[in-house]
Design a protein around this motif. Structure first.
Motif, PDB file in Angstrom:
ATOM      1  N   ILE A   7       0.842  -1.200   0.000  1.00 46.33           N
ATOM      2  CA  ILE A   7       0.000   0.000   0.000  1.00 46.33           C
ATOM      3  C   ILE A   7       0.877   1.251   0.000  1.00 46.33           C
ATOM      4  CG2 ILE A   7      -1.719   1.290   1.321  1.00 46.33           C
ATOM      5  CD1 ILE A   7      -2.807  -1.360   2.328  1.00 46.33           C
ATOM      6  N   TYR A  60       0.659   4.040  -3.004  1.00 48.33           N
ATOM      7  CA  TYR A  60       0.336   5.446  -2.717  1.00 48.33           C
ATOM      8  C   TYR A  60       1.452   6.363  -3.217  1.00 48.33           C
ATOM      9  CZ  TYR A  60      -0.980   9.623  -0.106  1.00 48.33           C
ATOM     10  OH  TYR A  60      -1.333  10.908   0.234  1.00 48.33           O
ATOM     11  N   ARG A  61       2.685   5.958  -3.011  1.00 44.03           N
ATOM     12  CA  ARG A  61       3.815   6.779  -3.476  1.00 44.03           C
ATOM     13  C   ARG A  61       3.827   6.868  -4.999  1.00 44.03           C
ATOM     14  NH1 ARG A  61       6.027  10.247  -4.795  1.00 44.03           N
ATOM     15  NH2 ARG A  61       8.169  10.950  -4.535  1.00 44.03           N
ATOM     16  N   THR A 108       0.878   9.202  -6.304  1.00 43.75           N
ATOM     17  CA  THR A 108       0.989  10.628  -5.996  1.00 43.75           C
ATOM     18  C   THR A 108       2.336  11.207  -6.430  1.00 43.75           C
ATOM     19  OG1 THR A 108       1.784  10.083  -3.764  1.00 43.75           O
ATOM     20  CG2 THR A 108      -0.580  10.445  -4.038  1.00 43.75           C
ATOM     21  N   TYR A 121       2.726  15.082  -2.173  1.00 46.54           N
ATOM     22  CA  TYR A 121       2.996  13.814  -1.498  1.00 46.54           C
ATOM     23  C   TYR A 121       3.372  14.080  -0.054  1.00 46.54           C
ATOM     24  CZ  TYR A 121       5.570   9.643  -0.076  1.00 46.54           C
ATOM     25  OH  TYR A 121       6.020   8.553   0.608  1.00 46.54           O
ATOM     26  N   ASN A 135       1.792   8.655   4.310  1.00 48.08           N
ATOM     27  CA  ASN A 135       2.040   7.351   3.713  1.00 48.08           C
ATOM     28  C   ASN A 135       2.555   6.361   4.757  1.00 48.08           C
ATOM     29  OD1 ASN A 135       2.154   5.449   1.731  1.00 48.08           O
ATOM     30  ND2 ASN A 135       3.859   6.358   0.621  1.00 48.08           N
ATOM     31  N   LEU A 160      -0.298   5.149   6.822  1.00 54.83           N
ATOM     32  CA  LEU A 160      -1.100   4.128   6.153  1.00 54.83           C
ATOM     33  C   LEU A 160      -0.535   2.735   6.413  1.00 54.83           C
ATOM     34  CD1 LEU A 160      -1.848   5.696   2.640  1.00 54.83           C
ATOM     35  CD2 LEU A 160      -3.460   5.329   4.498  1.00 54.83           C
ATOM     36  N   ASP A 204      -7.084   9.991  -0.482  1.00 52.33           N
ATOM     37  CA  ASP A 204      -6.492   9.669   0.817  1.00 52.33           C
ATOM     38  C   ASP A 204      -7.468   8.865   1.669  1.00 52.33           C
ATOM     39  OD1 ASP A 204      -4.273  11.044   0.034  1.00 52.33           O
ATOM     40  OD2 ASP A 204      -4.688  12.838   1.219  1.00 52.33           O
ATOM     41  N   PHE A 218      -7.415   5.256   0.508  1.00 49.21           N
ATOM     42  CA  PHE A 218      -6.253   4.519   1.001  1.00 49.21           C
ATOM     43  C   PHE A 218      -6.380   4.218   2.496  1.00 49.21           C
ATOM     44  CE2 PHE A 218      -4.323   5.704  -2.986  1.00 49.21           C
ATOM     45  CZ  PHE A 218      -3.441   4.665  -3.238  1.00 49.21           C
ATOM     46  N   TRP A 242      -8.601   1.301   2.662  1.00 47.85           N
ATOM     47  CA  TRP A 242      -7.857   0.159   2.139  1.00 47.85           C
ATOM     48  C   TRP A 242      -6.923  -0.403   3.207  1.00 47.85           C
ATOM     49  CZ3 TRP A 242      -4.239   0.552  -2.781  1.00 47.85           C
ATOM     50  CH2 TRP A 242      -3.725  -0.724  -3.064  1.00 47.85           C
ATOM     51  N   THR A 248      -5.596  -2.036  -6.805  1.00 46.06           N
ATOM     52  CA  THR A 248      -4.508  -1.413  -7.561  1.00 46.06           C
ATOM     53  C   THR A 248      -4.849  -1.324  -9.039  1.00 46.06           C
ATOM     54  OG1 THR A 248      -2.911  -2.325  -5.983  1.00 46.06           O
ATOM     55  CG2 THR A 248      -2.059  -1.543  -8.089  1.00 46.06           C
TER      56      THR A 248
END
Length: 225
Positions: free
Chosen positions: A39, A43-44, A47, A52, A57, A60, A102, A105, A108, A132
């Motif tokens: 995850i 996310y990285r 974004t 970012y 992150n 998460l 956001d 995520f 998620w 994904t």
């Protein structure tokens, strides 16, 4: 012993704590760590062209593992689970979510932690792969082009305003005046438009003697269909 006591005892016995071996705990937590790292990477990657937040992150990834620990602790024990619900109910999150993605995520990470903590590793892995695929496919779908913002500063004359609007109509498929401001004989005109030939539009407007400045900007607002 009355009927209510018998029912209460049988209910508690049905949800008595099941011993979880150390090996199972290690497997579940390692699985949660791997899913959380996945995850983190998604996310990285998503974004990379926008704002970012590394701290978000990291949170998460940590949230997925924390959720797995909570589920692992309270599973198959109704008394402990009710106590945990009461303890967690005092937690208040006051940080505003600026981007709807956001929030996606966050859910998620929580869902993956729940699946890993409950021992449903296949659901966590398969669900993460499907999410994904869905996110990246929808992110790359071609959408309608966002309108541009045209800002013109000129002399406040009716003829000049009419000439500006005629030029805008010539080079744009859609236009809408968003703001018209007159100060000390100067007209500031803000127009939302879809320009087919952006450079020609700006050059034509700037060529007028009574036009002092022309700016054409893009924005990340809502797309007008």
């Amino acid at each position: 012993m009355n009927f209510s006591d018998i029912f209460r005892n049988s209910f508690l016995e049905a949800f008595a704590q099941n011993e979880v071996s150390a090996g199972e705990v290690v497997v579940i937590l390692l699985s949660a760590c791997l899913v959380s790292l996945y995850i983190f990477w998604v996310y990285r990657l998503l974004t990379r062209k926008t704002f970012y937040s590394k701290s978000f992150n990291i949170s998460l990834a940590a949230l997925a593992v924390i959720t797995a620990i909570i589920i692992l602790t309270v599973q198959s024990n109704i008394v402990l689970s009710l106590g945990m619900v009461g303890a967690l109910s005092i937690v208040r999150f006051r940080t505003a979510i600026k981007d709807p993605m956001d929030l996606v995520f966050l859910f998620w990470a929580i869902s993956a932690g729940i699946a890993c903590g409950a021992g449903m590793l296949e659901i966590a892995v398969l669900g993460s792969l499907i999410l994904t695929f869905l996110i990246f496919v929808l992110d790359r779908l071609p959408m309608a082009k966002a309108a541009m913002i045209l800002v013109v500063n000129a002399d406040a004359e009716k003829e000049q305003t009419a000439r500006i609007m005629d030029t805008v109509k010539k080079y744009s498929k859609y236009h809408k005046v968003k703001s018209r401001n007159i100060t000390d004989g100067q007209l500031d005109l803000v127009i939302e438009l879809w320009a087919s030939e952006e450079e020609e539009l700006v050059e034509q407007l700037a060529a007028s003697e009574k036009v002092h400045s022309v700016s054409l900007m893009s924005h990340d607002g809502e797309v007008t269909f």
